[in-house]
Design a protein around this motif. Structure first.
Motif, PDB file in Angstrom:
ATOM      1  N   PRO A  70       0.844  -1.185  -0.004  1.00 49.84           N
ATOM      2  CA  PRO A  70       0.052   0.045  -0.103  1.00 49.84           C
ATOM      3  C   PRO A  70       0.649   1.246  -0.092  1.00 49.84           C
ATOM      4  O   PRO A  70       0.291   2.255  -0.436  1.00 49.84           O
ATOM      5  N   SER A  71       1.901   1.267   0.572  1.00 44.45           N
ATOM      6  CA  SER A  71       2.766   2.483   0.399  1.00 44.45           C
ATOM      7  C   SER A  71       3.354   2.848  -0.712  1.00 44.45           C
ATOM      8  O   SER A  71       3.554   4.112  -0.884  1.00 44.45           O
ATOM      9  N   SER A  85      -0.013   5.028  -2.118  1.00 43.59           N
ATOM     10  CA  SER A  85      -0.271   5.930  -1.502  1.00 43.59           C
ATOM     11  C   SER A  85      -0.161   7.449  -1.648  1.00 43.59           C
ATOM     12  O   SER A  85       0.792   7.673  -2.241  1.00 43.59           O
ATOM     13  N   GLY A 145       3.596   9.146  -1.567  1.00 46.77           N
ATOM     14  CA  GLY A 145       4.360   7.905  -1.885  1.00 46.77           C
ATOM     15  C   GLY A 145       5.695   8.154  -2.801  1.00 46.77           C
ATOM     16  O   GLY A 145       5.587   9.320  -3.374  1.00 46.77           O
ATOM     17  N   CYS A 203      -4.674   2.187  -1.787  1.00 43.72           N
ATOM     18  CA  CYS A 203      -3.497   2.383  -1.026  1.00 43.72           C
ATOM     19  C   CYS A 203      -3.543   3.403   0.084  1.00 43.72           C
ATOM     20  O   CYS A 203      -2.898   3.064   1.109  1.00 43.72           O
ATOM     21  N   THR A 204      -4.090   4.494  -0.441  1.00 48.04           N
ATOM     22  CA  THR A 204      -4.409   5.479   0.731  1.00 48.04           C
ATOM     23  C   THR A 204      -5.160   5.135   1.809  1.00 48.04           C
ATOM     24  O   THR A 204      -5.016   5.382   3.050  1.00 48.04           O
ATOM     25  N   THR A 262      -3.087   2.737   3.984  1.00 47.73           N
ATOM     26  CA  THR A 262      -2.083   3.311   4.610  1.00 47.73           C
ATOM     27  C   THR A 262      -2.287   4.228   5.994  1.00 47.73           C
ATOM     28  O   THR A 262      -2.014   4.272   6.989  1.00 47.73           O
ATOM     29  N   ASN A 263      -3.433   5.170   5.640  1.00 47.79           N
ATOM     30  CA  ASN A 263      -3.711   6.184   6.578  1.00 47.79           C
ATOM     31  C   ASN A 263      -4.678   5.466   7.714  1.00 47.79           C
ATOM     32  O   ASN A 263      -5.634   4.863   7.313  1.00 47.79           O
TER      33      ASN A 263
END
Length: 408
Positions: free
Chosen positions: A97-98, A101, A104, A295-296, A299-300
């Protein structure tokens, strides 16, 4: 003995020898004596050679079967490009995911969120005739119903009943008050700026109507969303209207206008001769947006406990899928006389809520509020969800728009 001598004298040795060998090797039936003696050995060698040859080379049937399976897989992937691409995008987001995101190493918020979306609207303006845009803008019945669904039905028929149900009647401890307020805020937002247009185009719907309603909804949302939040929360709201209007115009209206200008240049012929490739490019951009959104979201951290997050993950898909079904049935009513392309555009425009408009709005209105992250949680979760559900429906809606299905 004398007879034997006579025979040898009368017949040369070579002739006699040939006769003996001929008699041994040639028989009228069943083969000669030597052939009968060595036939099993020759047969075993031949069988061994045949077995080795068959083992070293694949059989024609197995190779043909594998090729047929591969051809079917390619055909399925080509016909269901969105569905297959959606699962690939989600799987890649889950694996790393990083990488995709916002902020990134690949900077997807710039190359996908800015340039990719701009290219989508430029291609939309290049593909649409001015008469189509004019007809879509003048379709008062369709546009008014979509906006009523966005700013009236969602907050009053979905947002308020959900808040009342889970705070007063059913499973009152399932959602905290701040999360219920976040769900109500979500229902007050306008439709998506680009997602509804891209999904409508990919599904064979009326792109001009989706584009017009995306613009109308977000322009009206600058005034109507704060008014609704003031009505529900009773707080004085001040928003940077000029800045929001400028962003909307530069992100949507300007690329569409450039696309309209390019229609009178040789670029239009290039687009027409490669229309399928450009459509696939739009689909790839949409899948990239889906990948970036997941992904965001992974990650968040959105500040929810696991039980509240699980309840929200179960509630939001249910509400969104039900809204899609109700809106499709509503706009498909024979009394309304909407074309299939209009039904698809209306379904997507009236069912989605914007992240690009919603996050800045929530952060501006509730700045300094300790529950800001909780207010944003439903919007952060629903953004990839509505994109995933819409992508899964693209193939069936495309068949519906071509008349191959009576209902998706």
């Amino acid at each position: 003995l004398i007879s034997l001598v006579v025979i040898l004298v009368s017949h040369p040795v070579s002739t006699f020898s040939v006769g003996i060998v001929t008699g041994l090797t040639r028989q009228p039936r069943g083969g000669g004596v030597l052939e009968q003696m060595f036939a099993p050995i020759s047969a075993d060698k031949g069988q061994r050679r045949t077995a080795l040859k068959n083992a070293s080379s694949p059989s024609p049937r197995s190779s043909e079967g594998f090729g047929a399976i591969l051809d079917k897989a390619k055909l399925f992937a080509n016909k269901n490009f969105f569905l297959v691409g959606m699962f690939v995008a989600v799987a890649l987001a889950r694996m790393c995911p990083s990488l995709g995101s916002n902020g990134g190493v690949l900077r997807p918020e710039l190359f996908i969120g800015k340039y990719g979306v701009t290219l989508i609207f430029l291609l939309s303006g290049l593909a649409l005739e001015l008469s189509q845009l004019s007809a879509a803008a003048s379709n008062f019945k369709l546009n008014s119903l979509i906006q009523l669904g966005t700013f009236a039905a969602w907050p009053y028929l979905i947002g308020l009943p959900i808040k009342f149900l889970f705070s007063k009647v059913f499973l009152t401890g399932l959602f905290p008050d701040a999360l219920l307020d976040g769900l109500l805020i979500l229902t007050c937002l306008p439709t998506t700026v680009n997602m509804c247009v891209i999904l409508t185009t990919a599904s064979g719907g009326n792109t001009a109507s989706a584009l017009c309603n995306a613009i109308i909804s977000n322009m009206a949302g600058i005034f109507l969303t704060p008014a609704l939040l003031f009505r529900f929360f009773g707080a004085t709201i001040e928003l940077p209207f000029i800045d929001m209007s400028f962003k909307l115009c530069s992100k949507v209206l300007l690329p569409v206008a450039i696309g309209q200008v390019l229609r009178v240049t040789p670029v239009k012929k290039i687009y027409d001769s490669n229309s399928k490739r450009f459509k696939r490019l739009q689909e790839l951009i949409l899948l990239s947006i889906l990948w970036n959104a997941f992904c965001t979201a992974i990650t968040n951290s959105i500040g929810l406990s696991w039980n509240h997050g699980l309840a929200l993950v179960l509630l939001l898909p249910t509400v969104h899928i039900l809204s899609l079904g109700v809106l499709f049935k509503l706009f498909s009513l024979p009394a309304l006389k909407f074309a299939k392309g209009d039904v698809i555009a209306a379904m997507f425009c009236a069912s989605q809520k914007t992240l690009a408009f919603g996050l800045p709005l929530i952060n501006t209105i509730f700045e300094g509020n300790p529950n800001v992250a909780t207010y944003c949680a439903p919007l952060m979760l629903v953004h990839p969800l509505q994109l995933m559900v819409g992508s899964a429906l693209v193939t069936r809606l495309e068949k519906y728009s071509r008349g191959e299905m009576s209902s998706p």
